[in-house]
Design a protein around this motif. Structure first.
Motif, short mmCIF file in Angstrom:
data_model
loop_
_atom_site.label_atom_id
_atom_site.label_comp_id
_atom_site.label_asym_id
_atom_site.label_seq_id
_atom_site.Cartn_x
_atom_site.Cartn_y
_atom_site.Cartn_z
N TYR A 182 -27.90 -48.80 -9.73
CA TYR A 182 -28.05 -47.42 -10.17
C TYR A 182 -26.88 -46.61 -9.63
O TYR A 182 -26.68 -46.53 -8.41
N LEU A 194 -28.64 -48.33 -0.04
CA LEU A 194 -27.77 -47.31 -0.60
C LEU A 194 -26.34 -47.61 -0.19
O LEU A 194 -26.08 -47.96 0.97
N ALA A 197 -27.29 -47.17 -5.65
CA ALA A 197 -28.55 -47.72 -5.16
C ALA A 197 -28.71 -49.14 -5.69
O ALA A 197 -28.65 -49.35 -6.91
N VAL A 244 -36.12 -43.65 -2.20
CA VAL A 244 -34.92 -42.82 -2.10
C VAL A 244 -35.30 -41.37 -2.33
O VAL A 244 -36.02 -41.05 -3.29
N GLU A 290 -38.75 -47.83 -8.80
CA GLU A 290 -37.78 -48.83 -8.41
C GLU A 290 -37.92 -49.17 -6.93
O GLU A 290 -38.34 -48.34 -6.12
N GLN A 318 -38.30 -48.58 0.80
CA GLN A 318 -37.56 -48.82 -0.44
C GLN A 318 -37.62 -47.61 -1.36
O GLN A 318 -37.54 -47.74 -2.58
N VAL A 355 -35.64 -49.91 -4.00
CA VAL A 355 -34.24 -49.79 -3.59
C VAL A 355 -34.08 -50.46 -2.24
O VAL A 355 -34.69 -50.06 -1.25
N LYS A 356 -33.26 -51.48 -2.19
CA LYS A 356 -33.06 -52.22 -0.94
C LYS A 356 -31.88 -51.70 -0.13
O LYS A 356 -31.78 -51.99 1.07
N ARG A 393 -32.81 -43.15 2.56
CA ARG A 393 -33.69 -44.24 2.11
C ARG A 393 -34.65 -44.58 3.24
O ARG A 393 -34.24 -44.84 4.36
N THR A 452 -31.05 -52.31 -6.29
CA THR A 452 -32.49 -52.47 -6.51
C THR A 452 -32.91 -53.91 -6.30
O THR A 452 -32.12 -54.85 -6.33
N LEU A 501 -35.95 -42.30 -8.57
CA LEU A 501 -36.13 -43.73 -8.87
C LEU A 501 -37.54 -44.16 -8.43
O LEU A 501 -37.71 -45.12 -7.68
#
Length: 977
Positions: free
Chosen positions: A192, A166, A181, A134, A161, A132, A163-164, A129, A183, A158
């Motif tokens: 996710y 993993l 993941a 992936v 999205e 944000q 993603v903050k 990551r 979000t 993604l």
């Protein structure tokens, strides 16, 4: 993915310590100039100090016991990772070839950075990551997949999205690996779940119906951490809730993927409890609290003992139901945990935001500080005295991880203005022992001076394990012996020829191991049997050549040096893990040599009775409903010895049937001597070792390496005995013997243990079905479910049965249940079956190949194993249908009658034909004679006319005498019959 022989080295002799793991690195490719390069990016060769100095440490995330390659990110402002396939014994710095785009237009983020924050390695795929976004990259592992699914470049997933974070899933399950993941933005409150199966990656948004916020009926919430319990298809979520009327608080939420059901398990207290000097405190709701807020950051789950940790500026621990928690008060509330490192064998290391290292021994509630500590100071002083190269005044910890139950650090050292990364052991036992010695002594006045004495905290002197069974039946590890070839040179050193020969032998041995899955059982249960079975007779000859140094290539290969090991002995220590089938048990004994003051004898009526000992053994089970322990104790007071017999057994209640080595249930057994935690150590050749606590991971289900095989040898013998004869096919195939259609077929099967070499008759129940077939090998077709039912079910009314038997049936009477005591199979091939009225392809009776499926699923209660065997059965001598038989009879009879009539006609007409032939022959001869006479007369007349003009009358009289003579000869010829 690993193969561990002791490889010889060119120009040297092989040694037992030269063993190393061979990894197939799927992230390398060979260039046209025969050089290797990384497919994930470009290798960097300069470790710049700013990459590591003063950079915070980060966790090392990977699938335990599965990932062949480990990666580590966190290098400040660089899109680079550390990559290793030797657990950082060596490593590579790789700059990733990814597009560092920023989606700040729709993702809440303050600024852009190139740092790789999260990095997770699975068996075949790497995940990272950045900001944000992936990405994942699948390695080229052809041995893992039937086809190559390797990536050509990093794949962005993604895409829409934010993603903050993993979150890793440490264990594979159900044939797949997982990743999560979290979000932000439009899908805040969702997770996710990524699934990796055979190198293919897919993501699913969970919960399916509504967000977590809507499910728990709050307006604003955010998921801080997620834990996926793959064995139960359960998702544990740490949810931060912001309530306008109150302060924010945290809850642990459980989501069941199967039932699509979400429930709140636990609400984290708002403030840290006041333990009032206790080591731990049960959170029941009636405790007093401090004014320091609890700030949860993450969770950690151990599937073997079902212990769940919630950590932040505190440490909460729960077991079994994840609803009742214990507060571990030894961890200071002034610190904040950055990440936990779990060995999954009873040890947990804790790293704080200030890079302190704390240690927790599962089964106790005490948390000990390893670094910095008095023990660490003593240890560092000793290392400086020894001038160790693994320590320096200026160092930065990069990560902390477990390998083979030992804790290791990856540290960046700066010594003499030179920086380097080193992997070093964290000596947990030594640090704890030094701390105990520094705290457990006191001075006694004796004889006018002070005497140093130490307090003995350990309740025993020596702990020994005895009566351990052979490990392979429980560890399920297959082992081979593969010795290097003998080099017939005076030096004895290996060269390119011997190394190439050994590499080929090891590769072939690996190939034999991988393909040993024949449906027909070999007479000898060993994959190496087919290797040497045709060469054993020449073994003495090859040995004679080697003894006289006449072997080809100056290399001698000893056939007896390549074999499978079945008799490995125990080494007086518990195995790394054990597998238990249905109703099986694992037993061993523990000898405790205890202190004398721990023994006592009860005296009744002046007579000493049963001696007693204060030494006690406690057992903690991960799943008491699945396994049980029976423990017996005997005290030998004259030897100051306490003997415990421990038997761990499966309770036959927690697992259905599964494929060998798949869908196993994880649990554990922890055996500990009461009062021994943190106090008992044993000096070994490898250094001090903690004693008194033994943790065994247990896997319940069908153990790996077990399979069902068709016992063709005993089937032929028994069929010959019962049917009083045996008829094989005209064209004999030793790999697939034939069975006669009119004989009763008695099948027998073997359970082969590929690990221990055991091979015994299958005593359980099974269902046999014909699932395919054809008159030739090339025309075999698979049957549909409806056809399988019609061809095999005794309930069929369409006259389509292929076979029948007199055994019992399943609960729904759909199929026959068979066993080794069955009455045999009678072949039917009724008019609507595929083997009915098979057309013969030669003068011999028709043949048919049946594809047979044998399964014990749902009918065998003796094992957890779901055995499934598919094999081909060659049946010959099939009868023809009545219509086809009558047609063939009529055609044959017609041909026979026709031949008889023709014979009679021939016999009756033969004299007339002979007479006609003679007359015809006479006429032809007469015609030929007359034509010859005419030709001769015409020729003689011309001769006479030509000669009459030149000769006298005497000549004419001679000629006239010649002509009548010729005519007379022709007449004589015609008169002959």
């Amino acid at each position: 993915m690993a193969w561990g022989p002791s490889f010889p080295i060119k120009g040297a002799c092989p040694t037992p310590t030269a063993s190393f793991w061979v990894n197939i690195n799927g992230f390398l490719e060979r260039q046209q100039d025969n050089t290797l390069r990384f497919t994930v990016g470009n290798e960097l060769f300069n470790l710049i100090p700013r990459y590591f100095v003063n950079a915070p440490s980060r966790p090392l995330w990977y699938t335990v016991d599965q990932a062949p390659v480990l990666i580590l990110g966190g290098i400040p402002e660089e899109k680079s990772i550390l990559l290793t396939d030797t657990n950082f014994k060596d490593f590579f710095l790789v700059e990733l070839s990814i597009n560092s785009c920023w989606v700040g237009s729709f993702c809440p983020q303050a600024s852009f950075t190139a740092t790789i924050y999260d990095a997770i390695a699975t068996e075949s795929t790497l995940f990272i990551r950045q900001n944000q976004l992936v990405y994942y990259f699948t390695g080229t592992y052809i041995t893992l997949h039937e086809s190559n699914h390797g990536s050509e470049k990093w794949v962005h997933v993604l895409e829409n999205e934010c993603v903050k974070k993993l979150c890793p899933v440490h264990f594979h399950s159900n044939g797949s690996e997982y990743i999560m993941a979290l979000t932000a933005g439009k899908h805040e409150g969702y997770v996710y779940l990524g699934t990796i199966t055979d190198g293919r990656v897919s993501f699913e948004l969970l919960p399916r119906q509504q967000s977590v916020c809507d499910a728990i009926k709050v307006v604003n919430c955010s998921i801080t951490w997620a834990v996926f319990v793959a064995g139960h298809y359960n998702l544990l979520l740490l949810v931060e809730i912001e309530d306008p009327s109150t302060r924010k608080y945290f809850q642990v939420v459980s989501y069941d993927l199967v039932r699509d059901y979400l429930v709140i398990l636990y609400t984290v207290p708002e403030f840290i409890p006041d333990a009032q000097g206790l080591e731990f405190l049960n959170i029941l709701g009636a405790e007093s609290y401090t004014n320091i807020s609890m700030v949860p950051k993450g969770m950690s789950y151990n599937p073997y003992n079902n212990w769940l940790f919630i950590w932040g500026n505190f440490l909460l621990m729960s077991s079994y139901n994840n609803q009742n928690f214990i507060y571990l008060a030894d961890f200071p509330k002034e610190l904040s945990i950055k990440y936990l490192v779990n060995s999954f064998h009873g040890d947990v290391a804790i790293v704080t935001e200030t890079e302190e290292i704390w240690y927790l021994l599962e089964g106790s509630y005490r948390v000990n500080q390893l670094f910095p500590s008095k023990g660490w100071e003593v240890y560092i002083s000793l290392q400086v005295m020894h001038q160790s190269s693994l320590y320096a005044p200026n160092e930065t910890m990069v990560t902390l991880f477990y390998e083979d139950r030992k804790l290791y650090q990856l540290v960046y050292l700066i010594d003499n203005q030179q920086g380097r990364l080193v992997k070093r052991l964290v000596p947990v036992e030594q640090l704890l022992m030094y701390q105990q010695l520094s705290n457990g002594y006191h001075l006694k006045p004796q004889g006018g001076h002070l005497t140093l004495s130490f307090t003995e905290f350990c309740p025993f002197m020596v702990l020994r394990l005895r009566d351990l069974p052979n490990p392979q039946i429980y560890t399920r590890q297959e082992r081979y012996r593969a010795q290097p070839p003998r080099v017939l040179e005076p030096s004895g050193f290996h060269n390119e020829i011997s190394l190439a020969a050994y590499q080929g032998l090891v590769y072939y041995l690996l190939w034999l191991h991988s393909v040993y899955d024949k449906p027909y059982a070999d007479p000898v249960h060993d994959p190496t049997w087919r290797w040497w079975k045709d060469r054993k007779q020449d073994q003495d000859y090859y040995f004679y050549l080697a003894s006289n140094w006449r072997s080809a290539g100056k290399v001698h290969i000893d056939m007896t040096s390549y074999e499978k090991i079945y008799d490995l002995k125990a080494e007086y220590e518990l195995p790394e893990r054990i597998f238990l089938d249905k109703g099986t048990s694992y037993s061993f004994s523990i000898f405790l040599t205890a202190q004398g003051h721990l023994f006592k004898s009860e005296i009744q009526h002046g007579v000493s009775v049963q001696p007693q000992s204060r030494a006690k053994l406690a057992v903690v089970l991960g799943d008491p409903g699945c396994i049980e322990v029976v423990m017996k104790k005997e005290v030998l007071i004259n030897r100051y010895l306490v003997l415990f017999w421990v038997t761990l057994s499966d309770k036959r209640s927690c697992f259905d049937q599964g494929i060998s080595g798949h869908h196993l249930k994880k649990t554990s057994m922890l055996v500990k001597v009461v009062g021994s935690a943190w106090h008992c150590f044993q000096n070994t050749l490898q250094g001090p070792r903690m004693q008194g606590s033994l943790m065994i991971p247990v896997l319940i289900g069908c153990p790996p390496g077990k399979r069902l095989a068709f016992d063709i040898t005993y089937t032929l013998e028994y069929s010959r005995l019962q049917n009083k004869h045996y008829f094989d096919c005209v064209q004999v195939d030793p790999e697939m013997p034939c069975f006669f259609f009119r004989d009763i077929f008695y099948p027998f099967f073997l359970i082969q243990d590929l690990v221990t070499g055991d091979s015994g008759s299958f005593q359980g129940s099974y269902v046999l079905k014909v699932v395919g077939g054809g008159p030739t090998m090339d025309t075999i077709k698979e049957y549909s479910e409806e056809e399988i039912y019609r061809f095999n079910s005794p309930l069929d009314k369409t006259r389509s049965l292929i076979w029948t038997t007199k055994n019992t049936t399943t609960k729904d009477s759909a199929f026959n249940i068979m066993s080794h005591n069955s009455l045999g199979i009678e072949w039917l091939c009724l008019e609507n079956s595929p083997c009915y009225d098979t057309v013969p392809h030669s003068i011999f009776a028709p043949e048919f190949y049946f594809k047979v499926l044998v399964s014990n699923r749902g009918v065998d209660k003796s094992t957890y194993c779901d055995y499934q065997l598919t094999f081909l059965l060659h049946i010959h001598g099939l009868p023809l249908s009545a219509k086809r038989a009558f047609f063939i009879l009529m055609v044959s009879a017609s041909l026979f009658v026709s031949l008889v009539i023709l014979y009679l006609i021939f016999c009756l007409l033969l004299p007339c034909m002979m007479k006609a032939c003679n007359v015809l022959h006479w006429k032809i001869g007469n015609i030929m004679a007359s034509e010859s006479y005419t030709y001769s007369t015409h020729s003689n007349t011309r001769v006479f006319i030509r000669t009459s003009g030149t000769k006298s009358g005497g000549g004419s009289r001679g000629s006239s005498r010649v002509i009548p003579k010729a005519v007379q000869e022709n007449k004589d010829v015609l008169k002959k019959p």
